[in-house]
Write a protein that holds these residues in place. Structure first.
Motif, PDB file in Angstrom:
ATOM      1  N   ILE A  75      -1.091   4.230  -1.497  1.00  0.00           N
ATOM      2  CA  ILE A  75      -2.415   3.924  -0.796  1.00  0.00           C
ATOM      3  C   ILE A  75      -2.344   3.840   0.934  1.00  0.00           C
ATOM      4  N   GLU A  91     -10.376  -2.367  -5.307  1.00  0.00           N
ATOM      5  CA  GLU A  91     -10.909  -2.803  -6.826  1.00  0.00           C
ATOM      6  C   GLU A  91     -11.115  -3.010  -7.550  1.00  0.00           C
ATOM      7  N   GLY A 150      -7.267   3.072  -2.208  1.00  0.00           N
ATOM      8  CA  GLY A 150      -7.663   1.809  -2.393  1.00  0.00           C
ATOM      9  C   GLY A 150      -8.706   0.833  -2.430  1.00  0.00           C
ATOM     10  N   MET A 152       1.424  -2.017   0.100  1.00  0.00           N
ATOM     11  CA  MET A 152      -0.242   0.050  -0.183  1.00  0.00           C
ATOM     12  C   MET A 152       0.590   1.513  -0.254  1.00  0.00           C
ATOM     13  N   LEU A 160      -6.984   0.090   2.625  1.00  0.00           N
ATOM     14  CA  LEU A 160      -7.183  -0.379   1.098  1.00  0.00           C
ATOM     15  C   LEU A 160      -8.722  -0.639   1.934  1.00  0.00           C
ATOM     16  N   ARG A 190      -6.231   8.762   0.571  1.00  0.00           N
ATOM     17  CA  ARG A 190      -6.063   7.947  -0.656  1.00  0.00           C
ATOM     18  C   ARG A 190      -6.594   6.608  -0.666  1.00  0.00           C
ATOM     19  N   VAL A 244      -7.591   5.321  -5.895  1.00  0.00           N
ATOM     20  CA  VAL A 244      -6.305   5.183  -6.004  1.00  0.00           C
ATOM     21  C   VAL A 244      -6.716   3.510  -6.573  1.00  0.00           C
ATOM     22  N   ASP A 245      -6.594   2.376  -7.746  1.00  0.00           N
ATOM     23  CA  ASP A 245      -6.558   1.429  -8.086  1.00  0.00           C
ATOM     24  C   ASP A 245      -5.807   0.071  -7.969  1.00  0.00           C
ATOM     25  N   ALA A 246      -6.309  -0.769  -6.565  1.00  0.00           N
ATOM     26  CA  ALA A 246      -5.572  -1.271  -5.912  1.00  0.00           C
ATOM     27  C   ALA A 246      -5.924  -2.864  -6.897  1.00  0.00           C
ATOM     28  N   THR A 247      -6.375  -2.907  -7.840  1.00  0.00           N
ATOM     29  CA  THR A 247      -6.812  -4.514  -8.335  1.00  0.00           C
ATOM     30  C   THR A 247      -5.425  -5.166  -8.244  1.00  0.00           C
ATOM     31  N   ALA A 287       2.389   1.679  -3.551  1.00  0.00           N
ATOM     32  CA  ALA A 287       0.642   2.541  -4.214  1.00  0.00           C
ATOM     33  C   ALA A 287       0.626   3.920  -3.763  1.00  0.00           C
ATOM     34  N   LEU A 321      -3.512  -6.111  -5.433  1.00  0.00           N
ATOM     35  CA  LEU A 321      -3.167  -5.516  -5.286  1.00  0.00           C
ATOM     36  C   LEU A 321      -2.539  -6.983  -4.082  1.00  0.00           C
TER      37      LEU A 321
END
Lengths: 393, 393
Positions: free
Chosen positions: A28, A123, A121, A23, A31, A119, A147-150, A26, A152
């Motif tokens: 983030i 999915e 994250g 995280m 999450l 921020r 934030v795209d946490a696909t 990234a 992660l």
């Protein structure tokens, strides 16, 4: 205690630490893990409740929060370690309502946690994070940045710990039993649904003390020309002489999967199946040989591909994916794909379903292995079932 | 023919006509049905392939198009009526890729169909339409306008045709068998996973010629204090004297579901369970009495609620939802909810799981019925199993 977290507190602590490092990398702050596999991996949460919105909220500091439907909080307090996880929930009239959405409630929870302008994250590419959920969450949480946490968390799940590998070895024993049942019972005149019934039964009985859990995919077992279609299930028709049937099955122990496929031919197999079998066995061996730490995902695919090409077979599909903890509708981890364009580096502890299924216009053949990347040398196959086209005359 | 559409061409034609009328009313030029239940209902498409992106593209005129992964086109041509449905597909390297997304391909298909600037109906709230899918589709298809078509098809599925009801009656026979198996086998010392194995086996064996399909939810069957949690599955512990276990199970015939729940107590039930049973039976009867055409969803919930209130039980949850054709992770249709705020009008042919489960702090009780709204009078229960708390001393 009947239910409860499957692993030691130290194992969950490791997972949180790893995930928080990802995280941070990234950018983030918090999450929102909506993937039920990720929720289980991070906290132990288990239950067939993922048809409504739920998530693990993971801030950079403090306990993760399991958030879901009110009635499912009862399941959460029974499956997570309450010393390590907070549980909170939303009222039932948020469920499948046209007037309100659970993500409005989640936005409120995040605000209360002081994360209203964080921020966040999310999915973006997940069955359990709908287009509507995304729109509502960030329409409500004006100050936050998505934030795209696909994948992660999925990527952090890639290398299995010794505790996880112990579960997968139990799943492998169940997978062998299940596959052996299918191959033993297959016979002309047997209804496919009756065979599916036996397969599922053996799968849930498990292996001695190791009780069977439900695999994330039901038995895939088409016959004859239908074996051209990889994702057909079964019907009430009977097995017939002169047909191949593939069995794509898995053993599952506490949500950890080991898939395994074999094919049986009733009668004398035609030449094209024998040639495909030969190429497939050669390709599987070459792929496992290439499945070493430091090599890349594409090296496995290319090793297989060379054998396929020599036999004139164009599969036109990836030949595998990472496996482990999963919920329906997929037992893959959806990170790496074994295909020539994927240059992900293989690491010890990674586990894959090496899945070079062949689905041609009017026939199919599946002989597959679940494999473990070792500290050195070629991969280990989890199962020991003979690797061949089974034949019953 | 082993696989193939489950219904007559006339039945599918009716469904398309109804859906197009709903599209017209919503100002939609083309519908993208990503829900696998909706894809099956519109075209007959069947297969466990919904873990990758796929859809039925329904324009206002011409054939619907089934669109999915290349290898699944083989399944599509086997399960749809090719006289009525086009099949098209995307290459395998779109699957779970970080470089490209299947929705880019779908955008291309829509453009080729002359729908690049259409009003495109998408199921914003669906497991199989991710936040990412939505973003990519409309980032690629610049000229198009998204219209939220969540549950548009689901609502058209609400009133079942005679052909569909015939399937549900078959599913009901299977549900009775499955539930009876659970209640008959339940005994102190029986491992829960072994019981789950028998349940699944009977479910797939089906009823005579009527082969069993997989229900969209696995057996939910927690015991004792765990029965407080509605969505726990099973583990390897044994059933014990002095515990109630509820069984939330379904019969499934060609994807059509009839869920049915009963509870069994091993030993002499405590007073609070007996009182809850009495209230529940009274509430079920009152709810079924209120489940008449012209009445509203809330009338059922309120009739149940009055009986619950007299017994001092606050359920705090909706008490049912529409059922029919479904795929994992839910066997509900996600349209109407039986709760006091839902004023949807009941119509003949609607089918519900009337599901007044009670989940308290440390116990639970489920006695439920799947019901059909008739032309007149109170609803018909699909199953005939005695409606009571089962007891085994």
């Amino acid at each position: 205690m009947p239910f409860g977290p499957a692993f030691t507190p130290g194992e969950y602590a490791r997972r949180l630490k790893q995930t928080r490092a990802a995280m941070a990398a990234a950018g983030i702050d918090v999450l929102i893990a909506t993937d039920p596999s990720n929720q289980n991996w991070l906290t132990g949460y288990d239950g067939w409740s993922f048809y409504v919105h739920q998530a693990v909220i993971l801030p950079m500091e403090g306990k993760p929060v399991w958030w879901g439907r009110g009635q499912d909080a009862n399941g959460a307090v029974r499956t997570v370690d309450l010393a390590a996880v907070e549980v909170t929930s939303y009222p039932d009239n948020y469920v499948q309502s046209t007037e309100r959405h659970p993500m409005q409630h989640l936005a409120g929870v995040l605000s209360e946690m002081g994360l209203g302008d964080a921020r966040v994250g999310v999915e973006m590419e997940n069955y359990y994070y709908s287009a509507k959920a995304h729109a509502v969450l960030f329409d409500t949480l004006h100050g936050a940045t998505p934030v795209d946490a696909t994948a992660l968390v999925n990527r952090e799940r890639g290398c299995k710990s010794p505790e996880e590998l112990a579960f997968m070895r139990k799943a492998a024993r169940i997978a062998e039993k299940v596959q052996t049942t299918a191959l033993d019972l297959a016979a002309p005149g047997l209804r496919k649904n009756d065979l599916a019934a036996e397969i599922q039964s053996v799968c849930l009985r498990g292996d001695g003390e190791d009780w069977g859990d439900y695999p994330a995919i039901v038995p895939l077992m088409p016959s004859g020309t239908d074996a051209a279609a990889p994702h057909l299930t079964w019907n009430g028709d009977v097995m017939q002489t002169g047909e191949a049937t593939f069995f794509e099955l898995a053993g599952c122990y506490r949500r950890y999967h080991v898939p395994l496929s074999r094919t049986i031919y009733l009668g004398e197999p035609p030449d094209h199946l024998r040639r495909a079998e030969e190429a497939l066995l050669e390709g599987l061996e070459a792929g496992i040989e290439a499945a070493r730490p430091g090599n890349r995902a594409c090296d496995i695919a290319n090793a297989l591909g060379a054998a396929m090409e020599r036999a004139g077979i164009d599969r036109g599909a990836r030949c595998g994916y990472p496996i482990g903890l999963s919920y329906p509708p997929d037992w893959g981890e959806r990170t790496i794909s074994l295909r020539s364009e994927d240059e992900s580096v293989l690491k010890p502890g990674m586990t894959f379903h090496f899945m070079p299924g062949i689905w041609m216009h009017d026939w199919g053949l599946e002989i597959t292995e679940s494999i473990l990347i070792r500290e050195a040398g070629p991969a280990e196959a989890f199962c020991t079932l003979p690797r061949k086209l089974f034949v019953k005359s």
